[in-house]
Motif scaffolding. Structure first.
Motif, PDB file in Angstrom:
ATOM      1  N   MET A   1       0.651  -1.056   0.204  1.00 30.34           N
ATOM      2  CA  MET A   1      -0.226   0.161   0.063  1.00 30.34           C
ATOM      3  C   MET A   1       0.539   1.608  -0.207  1.00 30.34           C
ATOM      4  SD  MET A   1      -2.415   1.532   2.976  1.00 30.34           S
ATOM      5  CE  MET A   1      -3.652  -0.213   2.364  1.00 30.34           C
ATOM      6  N   THR A   2       0.175   2.354  -0.342  1.00 25.29           N
ATOM      7  CA  THR A   2       1.465   3.217  -0.690  1.00 25.29           C
ATOM      8  C   THR A   2       0.633   3.836   0.941  1.00 25.29           C
ATOM      9  OG1 THR A   2       1.358   3.595  -2.949  1.00 25.29           O
ATOM     10  CG2 THR A   2       1.987   6.076  -2.335  1.00 25.29           C
ATOM     11  N   ASN A   3       1.940   5.408   0.980  1.00 19.92           N
ATOM     12  CA  ASN A   3       1.837   5.276   1.966  1.00 19.92           C
ATOM     13  C   ASN A   3       1.500   7.029   2.059  1.00 19.92           C
ATOM     14  OD1 ASN A   3       1.867   6.823   4.768  1.00 19.92           O
ATOM     15  ND2 ASN A   3       4.655   6.520   5.230  1.00 19.92           N
ATOM     16  N   THR A   4       0.391   7.107   2.118  1.00 21.79           N
ATOM     17  CA  THR A   4      -0.129   8.718   2.032  1.00 21.79           C
ATOM     18  C   THR A   4      -1.033   9.083   3.099  1.00 21.79           C
ATOM     19  OG1 THR A   4      -2.216   7.561   0.880  1.00 21.79           O
ATOM     20  CG2 THR A   4      -0.386   8.063  -0.522  1.00 21.79           C
ATOM     21  N   THR A   5      -0.640   9.979   3.228  1.00 22.44           N
ATOM     22  CA  THR A   5      -1.651  10.566   4.718  1.00 22.44           C
ATOM     23  C   THR A   5      -3.065  11.141   4.025  1.00 22.44           C
ATOM     24  OG1 THR A   5       0.268  12.010   5.635  1.00 22.44           O
ATOM     25  CG2 THR A   5      -1.966  12.958   6.493  1.00 22.44           C
ATOM     26  N   THR A   6      -3.823  10.550   4.727  1.00 21.33           N
ATOM     27  CA  THR A   6      -5.550  11.179   4.409  1.00 21.33           C
ATOM     28  C   THR A   6      -6.368  11.928   6.292  1.00 21.33           C
ATOM     29  OG1 THR A   6      -6.400   8.760   5.671  1.00 21.33           O
ATOM     30  CG2 THR A   6      -5.764   8.646   3.017  1.00 21.33           C
ATOM     31  N   PRO A   7      -7.603  12.391   5.034  1.00 24.91           N
ATOM     32  CA  PRO A   7      -8.034  13.285   6.807  1.00 24.91           C
ATOM     33  C   PRO A   7      -8.224  12.287   7.116  1.00 24.91           C
ATOM     34  CG  PRO A   7      -8.370  14.053   4.641  1.00 24.91           C
ATOM     35  CD  PRO A   7      -7.843  13.067   4.053  1.00 24.91           C
ATOM     36  N   PRO A   8      -8.660  13.079   8.598  1.00 21.91           N
ATOM     37  CA  PRO A   8      -8.888  11.788   9.921  1.00 21.91           C
ATOM     38  C   PRO A   8     -10.670  11.553   9.515  1.00 21.91           C
ATOM     39  CG  PRO A   8      -7.318  13.306  10.982  1.00 21.91           C
ATOM     40  CD  PRO A   8      -7.203  13.201   9.097  1.00 21.91           C
ATOM     41  N   THR A   9     -11.085  10.803  10.275  1.00 19.99           N
ATOM     42  CA  THR A   9     -12.837  10.712   9.572  1.00 19.99           C
ATOM     43  C   THR A   9     -13.691  11.523  10.836  1.00 19.99           C
ATOM     44  OG1 THR A   9     -12.860   8.252  10.548  1.00 19.99           O
ATOM     45  CG2 THR A   9     -12.125   8.698   8.126  1.00 19.99           C
ATOM     46  N   GLY A  10     -13.352  10.864  12.194  1.00 21.93           N
ATOM     47  CA  GLY A  10     -13.834  11.563  12.593  1.00 21.93           C
ATOM     48  C   GLY A  10     -13.306  11.088  14.232  1.00 21.93           C
ATOM     49  N   GLY A  11     -13.867  11.470  15.410  1.00 18.96           N
ATOM     50  CA  GLY A  11     -13.447  11.151  17.188  1.00 18.96           C
ATOM     51  C   GLY A  11     -14.293   9.547  17.086  1.00 18.96           C
ATOM     52  N   TYR A  12     -13.891   9.492  18.405  1.00 18.00           N
ATOM     53  CA  TYR A  12     -14.561   8.031  19.293  1.00 18.00           C
ATOM     54  C   TYR A  12     -15.614   7.680  18.705  1.00 18.00           C
ATOM     55  CZ  TYR A  12     -15.292   4.270  21.964  1.00 18.00           C
ATOM     56  OH  TYR A  12     -15.595   2.931  22.539  1.00 18.00           O
ATOM     57  N   ARG A  13     -17.204   8.947  18.474  1.00 16.73           N
ATOM     58  CA  ARG A  13     -18.563   8.630  17.826  1.00 16.73           C
ATOM     59  C   ARG A  13     -18.555   7.521  16.693  1.00 16.73           C
ATOM     60  NH1 ARG A  13     -21.216  13.968  19.819  1.00 16.73           N
ATOM     61  NH2 ARG A  13     -19.072  14.795  18.869  1.00 16.73           N
ATOM     62  N   ASP A  14     -17.438   7.918  15.601  1.00 17.30           N
ATOM     63  CA  ASP A  14     -17.754   6.808  14.762  1.00 17.30           C
ATOM     64  C   ASP A  14     -17.110   5.800  14.816  1.00 17.30           C
ATOM     65  OD1 ASP A  14     -18.281   7.609  12.258  1.00 17.30           O
ATOM     66  OD2 ASP A  14     -16.031   8.687  11.131  1.00 17.30           O
ATOM     67  N   MET A  15     -16.034   5.094  16.204  1.00 19.52           N
ATOM     68  CA  MET A  15     -15.669   4.223  15.856  1.00 19.52           C
ATOM     69  C   MET A  15     -17.178   3.219  14.907  1.00 19.52           C
ATOM     70  SD  MET A  15     -12.565   4.187  15.727  1.00 19.52           S
ATOM     71  CE  MET A  15     -12.585   5.498  14.457  1.00 19.52           C
ATOM     72  N   ASN A  16     -17.953   3.213  15.951  1.00 21.56           N
ATOM     73  CA  ASN A  16     -19.135   1.960  15.352  1.00 21.56           C
ATOM     74  C   ASN A  16     -19.348   1.713  13.806  1.00 21.56           C
ATOM     75  OD1 ASN A  16     -19.804   0.563  18.213  1.00 21.56           O
ATOM     76  ND2 ASN A  16     -20.941   2.736  18.196  1.00 21.56           N
ATOM     77  N   ARG A  17     -19.648   3.150  13.513  1.00 24.10           N
ATOM     78  CA  ARG A  17     -19.693   2.934  12.222  1.00 24.10           C
ATOM     79  C   ARG A  17     -17.718   2.390  11.179  1.00 24.10           C
ATOM     80  NH1 ARG A  17     -18.131   5.943   8.054  1.00 24.10           N
ATOM     81  NH2 ARG A  17     -17.045   7.771   9.485  1.00 24.10           N
ATOM     82  N   LEU A  18     -17.440   3.174  11.913  1.00 24.99           N
ATOM     83  CA  LEU A  18     -15.804   2.346  10.478  1.00 24.99           C
ATOM     84  C   LEU A  18     -15.845   0.635  11.227  1.00 24.99           C
ATOM     85  CD1 LEU A  18     -13.243   5.765  11.583  1.00 24.99           C
ATOM     86  CD2 LEU A  18     -14.823   4.857   9.769  1.00 24.99           C
ATOM     87  N   MET A  19     -15.759   0.337  12.218  1.00 22.71           N
ATOM     88  CA  MET A  19     -16.037  -1.041  12.787  1.00 22.71           C
ATOM     89  C   MET A  19     -16.730  -2.317  11.643  1.00 22.71           C
ATOM     90  SD  MET A  19     -13.594  -1.947  15.432  1.00 22.71           S
ATOM     91  CE  MET A  19     -14.284  -2.792  16.118  1.00 22.71           C
ATOM     92  N   SER A  20     -18.164  -0.955  11.724  1.00 21.89           N
ATOM     93  CA  SER A  20     -19.735  -1.468  11.217  1.00 21.89           C
ATOM     94  C   SER A  20     -19.252  -2.394   9.369  1.00 21.89           C
ATOM     95  CB  SER A  20     -20.738  -1.217  11.500  1.00 21.89           C
ATOM     96  OG  SER A  20     -20.695  -0.118  10.250  1.00 21.89           O
ATOM     97  N   LEU A  21     -18.086  -1.337   9.053  1.00 24.51           N
ATOM     98  CA  LEU A  21     -17.896  -1.737   7.635  1.00 24.51           C
ATOM     99  C   LEU A  21     -16.595  -3.023   7.058  1.00 24.51           C
ATOM    100  CD1 LEU A  21     -16.657   1.897   6.968  1.00 24.51           C
ATOM    101  CD2 LEU A  21     -19.034   1.387   6.188  1.00 24.51           C
ATOM    102  N   MET A  22     -16.713  -3.212   8.246  1.00 22.15           N
ATOM    103  CA  MET A  22     -15.803  -4.638   8.040  1.00 22.15           C
ATOM    104  C   MET A  22     -16.300  -6.257   8.410  1.00 22.15           C
ATOM    105  SD  MET A  22     -11.938  -3.237  10.104  1.00 22.15           S
ATOM    106  CE  MET A  22     -12.531  -2.191  10.643  1.00 22.15           C
ATOM    107  N   THR A  23     -16.532  -6.503   7.720  1.00 22.10           N
ATOM    108  CA  THR A  23     -17.404  -7.897   7.187  1.00 22.10           C
ATOM    109  C   THR A  23     -16.750  -9.458   7.512  1.00 22.10           C
ATOM    110  OG1 THR A  23     -18.638  -7.399   5.343  1.00 22.10           O
ATOM    111  CG2 THR A  23     -19.725  -6.635   6.908  1.00 22.10           C
TER     112      THR A  23
END
Length: 233
Positions: A1-23
């Motif tokens: 993977m190319t090492n590129t910096t991407t903007p942070p997506t959000g705070g701790y409250r966004d963790m449930n959404r991010l975790m739900s993307l992985m199945t």
């Protein structure tokens, strides 16, 4: 993977959404979510490493020994801009860099390939010794292990060595979700204390308690934080 910096997506409250993307059938959900709060506090408030400094000699090193449940780790890395969140939905796929065990050659910010129980703490001890030999005294080494990993002899050898060696740069977070097969007289904390570590036990879901334990002074001794958690499902 190319090492590129991407903007942070959000705070701790966004963790449930991010975790739900992985199945998937082998995502080890409880093993992953038991680490989520400790990982969040480390990356958000403690670790001195960013997407732009993943190769800097003076960065802090974080080693995920509990690599068989990396979902929370990937979500936290994505939330802090180490890679784009669009990769999360490919978790575990053949052509995805986000495997069921993290691969340091594929994922920016990942220091070791892990998942085999008992490897992370010995590698962290070696990393701390390597930094000392190079005269790099500022970088800190952090390793997150599971309670069941302490059934492995390699961890006991590393634990017994680090205290007498005075590896002050070494920090171990033990996620205690009562998954170990064998009990220890006096509990996990006593095992580290006997070996000369500075030790604290906290609620593994309490962010302020975790932060206080992670940042407490421990002059001349390696530091162990035992984080007690009940797995989220």
């Amino acid at each position: 993977m190319t090492n590129t910096t991407t903007p942070p997506t959000g705070g701790y409250r966004d963790m449930n959404r991010l975790m739900s993307l992985m199945t998937g059938d082998e995502k080890h959900g409880p093993a992953a979510t038991s680490t989520l709060d400790a990982l969040w506090v480390l990356y958000d408030r403690v670790l001195r490493v960013t997407p732009g400094t993943v190769d800097a000699p003076d960065r802090d090193r974080f080693l995920l020994s509990k690599g068989h449940g990396p979902m929370a780790y990937y979500a936290v890395l994505a939330a802090h801009g180490f890679f784009g969140e669009e990769l999360l939905s490919g978790f575990g796929a053949y052509d995805s860099p986000l495997g069921h065990h993290p691969d340091r050659t594929l994922v920016p910010g990942v220091e070791i390939g892990s998942g085999s129980l008992g490897h992370g703490l010995p590698l962290a001890v070696g990393t701390a010794l390597g930094l000392r030999a190079r005269g790099l005294t500022d970088p800190r080494v952090w390793v997150l292990i599971g309670d069941a990993e302490l059934d492995e002899g390699s961890n006991h050898e590393a634990l017994a060595y680090a205290g007498p060696a005075g590896l002050e740069q070494l920090h171990t977070v033990v996620i205690d979700n009562a998954s170990a097969s064998h009990g220890r007289p006096g509990g996990i904390a006593a095992r580290f204390e006997t070996a000369g570590w500075s030790v604290d036990s906290v609620d593994g879901r309490d962010h302020e308690a975790l932060y206080a334990a992670f940042t407490a002074p421990h002059g001349g001794h390696p530091r162990a934080v035992i984080a007690h958690v009940a797995p989220k499902h």
